[in-house]
Enzyme design. Structure first.
Site, mmCIF file in Angstrom:
data_model
loop_
_atom_site.group_PDB
_atom_site.id
_atom_site.type_symbol
_atom_site.label_atom_id
_atom_site.label_comp_id
_atom_site.label_asym_id
_atom_site.label_seq_id
_atom_site.Cartn_x
_atom_site.Cartn_y
_atom_site.Cartn_z
ATOM 1 N N ASN A 118 0.823 -1.218 0.000
ATOM 2 C CA ASN A 118 0.000 0.000 0.000
ATOM 3 C C ASN A 118 0.856 1.266 0.000
ATOM 4 O O ASN A 118 0.399 2.325 -0.435
ATOM 5 C CB ASN A 118 -0.989 -0.006 1.169
ATOM 6 C CG ASN A 118 -0.340 -0.233 2.508
ATOM 7 O OD1 ASN A 118 0.847 -0.525 2.604
ATOM 8 N ND2 ASN A 118 -1.118 -0.108 3.568
ATOM 9 N N CYS A 119 2.103 1.177 0.468
ATOM 10 C CA CYS A 119 2.978 2.357 0.441
ATOM 11 C C CYS A 119 3.345 2.755 -0.985
ATOM 12 O O CYS A 119 3.797 3.876 -1.220
ATOM 13 C CB CYS A 119 4.257 2.087 1.239
ATOM 14 S SG CYS A 119 3.967 1.801 2.995
ATOM 15 N N THR A 350 -3.471 -8.786 23.495
ATOM 16 C CA THR A 350 -4.451 -7.818 23.984
ATOM 17 C C THR A 350 -4.850 -8.150 25.415
ATOM 18 O O THR A 350 -4.265 -9.025 26.051
ATOM 19 C CB THR A 350 -5.701 -7.830 23.092
ATOM 20 O OG1 THR A 350 -6.399 -9.073 23.293
ATOM 21 C CG2 THR A 350 -5.337 -7.688 21.620
ATOM 22 N N PRO A 353 -6.247 -13.073 26.636
ATOM 23 C CA PRO A 353 -5.011 -13.829 26.392
ATOM 24 C C PRO A 353 -4.971 -14.593 25.084
ATOM 25 O O PRO A 353 -3.885 -14.958 24.628
ATOM 26 C CB PRO A 353 -4.946 -14.794 27.591
ATOM 27 C CG PRO A 353 -6.343 -14.888 28.094
ATOM 28 C CD PRO A 353 -6.952 -13.549 27.853
#
Length: 628
Positions: A118-119, A350, A353
């Site tokens: 995408n860059c 996050t 677990p």
């Protein structure tokens, strides 16, 4: 997972000497020595959820090895579901396969291409990248064939039940919805371009840049005969789009709310970039915003600006920032940061677990300041995907945080930065010092040397490097990359003095720009080189300071700071224009080197002398610089 049960102890009892006492130990200390792949997964959960385990004195390593081999034949292959591809998700999927050939890895992708660059989209739109397929990093067929992934394209994850460990997926072709179970889940949903709620923002002539569908649409519109474009927002994507639309021959205007382009950089460092954009025919409307988009009868768009102007154009590209796509995280009840990023630990795990998150959707820790941050960059996203896969399959990889190392091309120039900016340090109330310098990118006697405008930020008490910025036509990336590594290694400006870097005239200097930055900063800390910055010159002059230009008379006549007196460094010892010893003397030259010599000389003669950091070049980069 519960603590090790009796049947497991029984299975390994024959290997434990009777005379061994029972002691307590920490299972994590032996992590790197647990060979069993599946055991790592099981022991990982056991260590996280159990109290400090009781193990025989035979040793933690041995007991975990035995436990692992016992589990090897009892555990089913791991099922990993990854939502979203590109940098974070695709990297996690490939790494997971390399670590576990038996794992069932499901990659869910809303679009057609889970792994694309995408860059490179602005450069495809601009025709610099000619073929669309060149943007496909790893085509779907290769993901399925070479990596054995279960790739579900045109499939959108629309919900997560963290307790049941299922993802609800909608097939975007058939409309069918179904549930997919998982052992571990990685969210790589990225960040969506912001469409501000202003009139006309949904016009087909108002576009954003995110995926290949956007690229195809915008390139088709440009090739359809468009003559002009307004880019709203002068961040990374905005600047790259402005350049590439100009390459296509469009008349380009940038509208930016801030008083500078590329707001992550400090304002004065952007003055050369802004001048270069104007040289290339790009119109800059800074400190302005777009208030409305009105479609005319001929199909063009009128951009109503906050300054009261109406800009008629064929195309508008919105580049005003991104917002984390966190809906699934909210569904799963995950902890979010203040700006909506998913909070993760250094394993990318996050608050649940069994759920991990990577890429632009996560909140990261700033490596320099230790504060929460959102940094949507491809490099960190790739590393995060790899680290999440490592941890899921039992390797103790950790993410160090992000220092925001970045570079952007602007026609024939580039701007790069790493670590903290001055404005960021000021916002956090952190103590810092700074120096400016303007060295050549290689030896000045070898033809083609280009100036690099550099700014180095460091802690005044110990010289620890906090950040750096550089702007120029060549050599910018190399210098910022070196300083980025220095920051990660916890180095100081004194270490930069001693850095041993490549040298031959066409590639560098015996005293490289990195060394020079170290010399200037270290001399300041040592007290050998008292400096003053451009933003304090007028204040000091108002209190009686003398401003002394030590360049040649010819240089002085071509332009100097208003109010300065001139005495060449070569004539300074016998100068007829002698400064007043009772008042401070601010010395400057072109870039700071002659000013440093003059400062040392004058101080040893009893003057309170200071060198203007970066000299006349730094003064000229100030937005409010007055030059005579």
């Amino acid at each position: 997972m519960e603590p090790i049960h009796a049947d497991i102890w029984e299975a390994i009892a024959d290997t434990i000497p009777d005379e061994q006492a029972v002691i307590q130990g920490d299972c994590t200390v032996a992590w790197g020595e647990v060979e069993s792949r599946r055991a790592r997964l099981a022991v990982s959960a056991w260590c996280r959820t159990s109290p400090t385990p009781v193990v025989p004195a035979l040793g933690v390593v041995v007991i975990l090895q035995l436990y692992g081999h016992f589990l090897e034949d009892r555990m089913e292959p791991t099922k990993l579901v990854i939502v979203g591809g590109v940098a974070g998700g695709a990297s996690a999927a490939a790494r997971a396969r390399r670590l576990d050939e038996t794992a069932h890895i499901v990659l869910v992708e809303r679009g057609m291409h889970p792994s694309f660059a995408n860059c490179g989209i602005p450069y495809f739109i601009g025709g610099v990248i000619a073929e669309r397929d060149d943007l496909l990093v790893t085509p779907v067929e290769r993901l399925r064939g070479r990596y054995g992934l279960d790739v579900r394209i045109q499939s959108e994850a629309i919900g997560v039940d963290a307790d049941a460990q299922v993802v609800t997926i909608r097939d975007l072709v058939s409309g069918e919805e179904y549930e997919e179970s998982y052992d571990r889940l990685i969210l790589s949903t990225g960040a969506a371009p912001i469409r501000p709620p202003i009139p006309g923002v949904d016009s087909e002539r108002v576009q954003v840049v995110r995926d290949l569908a956007d690229a195809d649409r915008i390139r088709g519109m440009v090739e359809g005969g468009m003559k002009s474009a307004v880019v709203v927002g002068a961040g990374f994507v905005g600047i790259e789009m402005a350049e590439n639309l100009a390459h296509r021959g469009l008349d380009v205007t940038i509208v930016e709310l801030a008083d500078q382009v590329l707001p992550p950089w400090d304002r004065e460092m952007m003055m050369p970039i802004e001048a270069h954009l104007r040289e290339k025919g790009v119109t800059l409307r800074l400190s302005e915003s777009a208030g409305a988009f009105e479609t005319t009868e001929t199909g063009s768009v009128v951009v109503a600006t906050s300054g009261g102007d109406r800009l008629e154009t064929d195309l508008v590209v919105l580049s005003v920032g991104v917002r984390p796509e966190n809906k699934l995280a909210i569904d799963a009840g995950l902890d979010l940061g203040e700006r909506g990023g998913i909070q993760v630990d250094d394993h990318m795990r996050t608050s649940h677990p069994n759920i991990y998150a990577v890429g632009d959707v996560v909140e990261v820790t700033d490596y320099v300041t230790g504060t929460p941050s959102q940094v949507p960059l491809a490099g960190p996203a790739n590393r995060q995907g790899r680290i999440a896969a490592d941890h899921i399959f039992g390797r103790p990889s950790r993410f160090r945080g992000t220092q925001g190392t970045a570079i952007v091309g602007v026609f024939d120039m580039a701007a790069a930065m790493t670590g903290a900016s001055e404005k960021g340090l000021q916002r956090l109330g952190l103590d810092y010092e700074k120096v400016y310098l303007h060295p050549g990118h290689h030896a000045s006697y070898y033809s083609g040397a280009e100036t690099i405008h550099m700014k180095l930020l460091f802690a005044p008490e110990d010289g620890r490097i906090l950040g750096a910025q550089a702007v120029g036509r060549a050599g910018v990336d190399k210098r910022i990359d070196v300083i980025a590594m220095a920051i990660q290694a916890g180095l100081t400006v004194f270490d930069l003095e001693e850095a041993e870097l490549c040298y031959t005239p066409q590639f560098g200097s015996a005293k490289d720009a990195i060394n020079m930055a170290g010399f200037v900063a270290a001399n300041q800390i040592r007290g050998d080189h008292p400096i003053v910055h451009a933003d304090r010159v007028r204040e000091m002059m108002a209190r009686g300071a003398t401003l002394l230009d030590v360049r040649s008379p010819a240089e002085f006549d071509r332009g100097h700071i208003a109010g300065a007196i001139n005495c060449s460094i070569d004539q300074l010892r016998a100068c007829a224009v002698e400064p007043d010893k009772r008042a401070p003397v601010i010395v400057y030259c072109a870039v700071g080197q002659r000013g440093y010599l003059a400062t040392r000389l004058l101080r040893q003669l009893g003057f309170e002398a200071y060198n203007l950091s970066g000299g006349f070049s730094s003064w000229s980069m100030q937005p409010t610089a007055d030059v005579t």
